[in-house]
Design an enzyme around this catalytic site. Structure first.
Site, PDB file in Angstrom:
ATOM      1  N   GLU A 248       0.847  -1.192   0.000  1.00 25.26           N
ATOM      2  CA  GLU A 248       0.000   0.000   0.000  1.00 25.26           C
ATOM      3  C   GLU A 248       0.887   1.248   0.000  1.00 25.26           C
ATOM      4  O   GLU A 248       1.782   1.380   0.828  1.00 25.26           O
ATOM      5  CB  GLU A 248      -0.913   0.010   1.225  1.00 25.26           C
ATOM      6  CG  GLU A 248      -1.722   1.292   1.409  1.00 25.26           C
ATOM      7  CD  GLU A 248      -2.536   1.668   0.190  1.00 25.26           C
ATOM      8  OE1 GLU A 248      -2.337   2.794  -0.316  1.00 25.26           O
ATOM      9  OE2 GLU A 248      -3.355   0.840  -0.257  1.00 25.26           O
ATOM     10  N   LYS A 249       0.623   2.151  -0.943  1.00 23.59           N
ATOM     11  CA  LYS A 249       1.490   3.331  -1.046  1.00 23.59           C
ATOM     12  C   LYS A 249       1.229   4.370   0.037  1.00 23.59           C
ATOM     13  O   LYS A 249       2.101   5.174   0.359  1.00 23.59           O
ATOM     14  CB  LYS A 249       1.372   3.959  -2.427  1.00 23.59           C
ATOM     15  CG  LYS A 249       0.069   4.668  -2.720  1.00 23.59           C
ATOM     16  CD  LYS A 249       0.146   5.342  -4.092  1.00 23.59           C
ATOM     17  CE  LYS A 249      -1.097   6.132  -4.421  1.00 23.59           C
ATOM     18  NZ  LYS A 249      -0.980   6.840  -5.712  1.00 23.59           N
TER      19      LYS A 249
ATOM     20  N   CYS B  25     -12.088   3.500  -0.928  1.00 22.25           N
ATOM     21  CA  CYS B  25     -13.387   3.231  -0.304  1.00 22.25           C
ATOM     22  C   CYS B  25     -13.394   3.617   1.168  1.00 22.25           C
ATOM     23  O   CYS B  25     -14.284   4.332   1.632  1.00 22.25           O
ATOM     24  CB  CYS B  25     -13.737   1.755  -0.455  1.00 22.25           C
ATOM     25  SG  CYS B  25     -15.279   1.294   0.355  1.00 22.25           S
TER      26      CYS B  25
ATOM     27  N   GLY C 290     -24.663  13.469 -12.793  1.00 21.31           N
ATOM     28  CA  GLY C 290     -25.861  13.038 -12.079  1.00 21.31           C
ATOM     29  C   GLY C 290     -25.822  11.584 -11.671  1.00 21.31           C
ATOM     30  O   GLY C 290     -26.856  10.942 -11.552  1.00 21.31           O
TER      31      GLY C 290
ATOM     32  N   ILE D   8     -22.072   9.341  -7.093  1.00 23.75           N
ATOM     33  CA  ILE D   8     -21.244  10.229  -6.274  1.00 23.75           C
ATOM     34  C   ILE D   8     -21.855  11.623  -6.192  1.00 23.75           C
ATOM     35  O   ILE D   8     -21.946  12.226  -5.124  1.00 23.75           O
ATOM     36  CB  ILE D   8     -19.813  10.293  -6.824  1.00 23.75           C
ATOM     37  CG1 ILE D   8     -19.148   8.910  -6.746  1.00 23.75           C
ATOM     38  CG2 ILE D   8     -18.974  11.315  -6.058  1.00 23.75           C
ATOM     39  CD1 ILE D   8     -17.811   8.826  -7.469  1.00 23.75           C
TER      40      ILE D   8
ATOM     41  N   GLU E 221     -25.082  11.587  -4.006  1.00 21.94           N
ATOM     42  CA  GLU E 221     -24.823  11.408  -2.581  1.00 21.94           C
ATOM     43  C   GLU E 221     -24.213  12.657  -1.954  1.00 21.94           C
ATOM     44  O   GLU E 221     -24.705  13.157  -0.933  1.00 21.94           O
ATOM     45  CB  GLU E 221     -23.901  10.202  -2.366  1.00 21.94           C
ATOM     46  CG  GLU E 221     -24.592   8.872  -2.638  1.00 21.94           C
ATOM     47  CD  GLU E 221     -23.738   7.671  -2.294  1.00 21.94           C
ATOM     48  OE1 GLU E 221     -24.278   6.546  -2.302  1.00 21.94           O
ATOM     49  OE2 GLU E 221     -22.525   7.832  -2.020  1.00 21.94           O
TER      50      GLU E 221
ATOM     51  N   GLU F 110     -25.994  17.441 -15.940  1.00 21.63           N
ATOM     52  CA  GLU F 110     -25.797  16.070 -16.411  1.00 21.63           C
ATOM     53  C   GLU F 110     -25.962  16.005 -17.922  1.00 21.63           C
ATOM     54  O   GLU F 110     -26.937  16.518 -18.460  1.00 21.63           O
ATOM     55  CB  GLU F 110     -26.795  15.136 -15.721  1.00 21.63           C
ATOM     56  CG  GLU F 110     -26.903  13.736 -16.296  1.00 21.63           C
ATOM     57  CD  GLU F 110     -25.575  12.999 -16.330  1.00 21.63           C
ATOM     58  OE1 GLU F 110     -25.231  12.469 -17.412  1.00 21.63           O
ATOM     59  OE2 GLU F 110     -24.888  12.947 -15.289  1.00 21.63           O
TER      60      GLU F 110
ATOM     61  N   VAL G 222     -20.974  20.343 -19.940  1.00 28.24           N
ATOM     62  CA  VAL G 222     -20.159  21.374 -19.293  1.00 28.24           C
ATOM     63  C   VAL G 222     -18.983  21.716 -20.196  1.00 28.24           C
ATOM     64  O   VAL G 222     -18.243  20.843 -20.642  1.00 28.24           O
ATOM     65  CB  VAL G 222     -19.658  20.897 -17.918  1.00 28.24           C
ATOM     66  CG1 VAL G 222     -18.686  21.904 -17.318  1.00 28.24           C
ATOM     67  CG2 VAL G 222     -20.839  20.682 -16.980  1.00 28.24           C
TER      68      VAL G 222
ATOM     69  N   HIS H 283     -44.925  -8.298   9.443  1.00 27.53           N
ATOM     70  CA  HIS H 283     -45.759  -7.106   9.278  1.00 27.53           C
ATOM     71  C   HIS H 283     -45.845  -6.367  10.600  1.00 27.53           C
ATOM     72  O   HIS H 283     -46.024  -6.986  11.650  1.00 27.53           O
ATOM     73  CB  HIS H 283     -47.164  -7.502   8.814  1.00 27.53           C
ATOM     74  CG  HIS H 283     -48.102  -6.332   8.716  1.00 27.53           C
ATOM     75  ND1 HIS H 283     -48.079  -5.444   7.660  1.00 27.53           N
ATOM     76  CD2 HIS H 283     -49.089  -5.909   9.560  1.00 27.53           C
ATOM     77  CE1 HIS H 283     -49.001  -4.523   7.845  1.00 27.53           C
ATOM     78  NE2 HIS H 283     -49.635  -4.778   8.988  1.00 27.53           N
TER      79      HIS H 283
END
Length: 467
Positions: A34-35, A43, A182, A185, A188, A204, A239, A446
């Site tokens: 792992e760097k 994540c 859209g 990411i 959220e 979008e 865009v 229920h």
């Protein structure tokens, strides 16, 4: 440290660290590289986990401020302390970082900190800030993940023009946030700041948000965000530029008729997706092939064109999902150990942690139409659910798609409260190739949210009880 291993894994995200654990469980001598100084990858550190922490905190604030009165609870002077909210997010990440490190020690996985690159197919050079070393492995698994993508002519300066990483660490609540993209990411992180009081403008290029999901899901979420938060949507816009003017951002976009709009905002979040991260791996030294999208080409066993070198997760074809990377890693570990596992990509769910949540597994209605497969549709609105009504969470719908001849469930799409959990039953059902009638005939508790799935399956034959 040891220098010879059965398996070397480059990258410690949810693909890499899960793979390492499974390799160790199978008796393989395993190393992970792992760097960064902490494990967990995008994540854990700047993606899934911190965004969910911020989503949870912002949702609690919004509910207390705007919904508690409906439950007979008066709360005065509700305010946001963004600094403390972000500090809580950091604490959540830190705790899980510690958990991943513990799991490496527990499973006797050797951890190397530094940038890993190929010297040859079995030898990996590890460069840290202070030293270099090499280790060798009979098998190497590339799990280096992805990084945020941008658009031509737009420079993510990490100040006003930001990616998801910077959006998780803002020092102020924007008055106006422009979100380019859209997708998951954008929706959220837009929701986080929308709940905290920001005006959100989504630009979008496609004609809908969540364009890769069932169209009804995107339409329902768009309606909800416009109704409950200060969201505006510019769909079908490209865009063309974003300029940092010092205290604000000027964003220009063009629709399909050539009409141009200019928006001024505090920040511009570029959330158009992610791209595979393979920089510095030295793939050319061992002749590993990439496809036209920069992804590492693999066969059905995730093995590259170089025998003994595998690739999983965001660096290969398929949806960029943490759980997809984990599943692929487990499969590769078991293949290396001589087992014969399999992975069914059709039963890997996709989830959007907005409010209401959106979750999907299997085929969309648009995909079935395109492929010419005859199907039946069953739907059940959350507004007819006793549990949803008692909770005041009545937005959303559960939608099931079943084969017209066999009744086999081909896809399940849910927007509504706890959709991220509800999709579990749908996924298990599809994994065992259940028919809609099978779910319809199983007793569901229920009042619950998950009985909405049963009602949707009953509606396939138009015999739902509560609509």
């Amino acid at each position: 440290m040891e220098s010879q291993f059965d398996v070397i894994i480059i990258g410690s995200g949810p693909g890499g660290y899960v793979t390492a654990i499974r390799c160790a469980q199978l008796g393989l001598k395993t190393a992970i590289i792992e760097k960064y100084s902490v494990l967990g990858g995008t994540c854990l550190n700047v993606g899934c986990i911190p965004s969910k922490a911020m989503l949870d905190s912002s949702e609690r604030y919004h509910e207390i401020k705007y919904s508690s009165v409906n439950h007979g609870i008066d709360v005065d002077n509700t305010r946001v302390d963004l600094k403390r909210m972000i500090a809580r997010k950091a604490d959540v990440v830190s705790k899980i970082n510690g958990g991943v490190s513990y799991l490496m020690k527990k499973n006797k996985v050797e951890v190397f900190q530094g940038v890993g690159s190929f010297k040859n197919k079995n030898t990996i050079l590890i460069k840290s800030e202070t030293a270099e070393e090499t280790i060798t492995g009979a098998n190497v698994i590339i799990a280096t993940g992805s990084k945020p993508a941008s658009l031509p002519g737009i420079d993510i300066d990490k100040k006003r023009i930001i990616s998801s990483t910077e959006a998780l660490n803002l020092k102020e609540i924007p008055k106006h946030l422009v979100v380019v993209g859209g997708g998951v990411i954008g929706m959220e992180l837009g929701s986080v700041y929308g709940r905290l009081g920001s005006k959100i403008t989504v630009i979008e290029y496609a004609g809908s948000i969540l364009a890769n999901m069932d169209k009804k899901m995107g339409a329902e979420l768009q309606k909800s965000l416009k109704k409950n938060l200060d969201f505006e949507f510019l769909l079908g816009y490209k865009v063309t530029g974003a300029t940092n003017t010092g205290d604000s951002i000027a964003v220009t976009a063009e629709d399909k008729n050539g009409d141009i709009v200019t928006l001024e905002s505090d920040y511009c979040l570029v959330a158009i997706g992610r791209k595979p991260y393979t920089t510095g791996l030295g793939l050319d030294k061992v002749g590993i092939e990439l496809n036209s999208r920069g992804q590492i080409s693999t066969d059905k066993n995730m093995e590259t064109n170089v025998k003994g070198i595998y690739a999983i997760g965001d660096v290969v074809e398929g949806p960029m999902l943490a759980h997809k990377a984990s599943e692929e890693g487990i499969v590769v570990a078991e293949i290396i150990a001589g087992q014969k596992p399999h992975i069914n990509y059709n039963t890997i769910p996709s989830i959007v942690y907005t409010s209401p949540e959106v979750a999907s597994v299997g085929k969309t209605e648009e995909e079935l139409k395109t492929s010419g497969i005859k199907y039946k549709v069953g739907q059940f609105p959350f507004s007819a659910s006793g549990r949803a009504i008692t909770s005041g969470k009545t937005e959303g719908v559960a939608k099931v798609l079943a084969d017209a001849k066999t009744d086999e469930i081909l896809g399940f799409h849910i927007i509504g409260e706890r959709a991220s959990d509800l999709i579990g039953e749908a996924t298990v059902s599809m994994a065992y190739r259940a028919a809609a009638e099978d779910i319809a005939r199983i007793s569901h508790g229920h009042p619950t949210y998950y009985e909405n799935l049963r009602e949707a399956c009953l509606d396939v034959e138009k015999i739902a009880i509560h609509i």
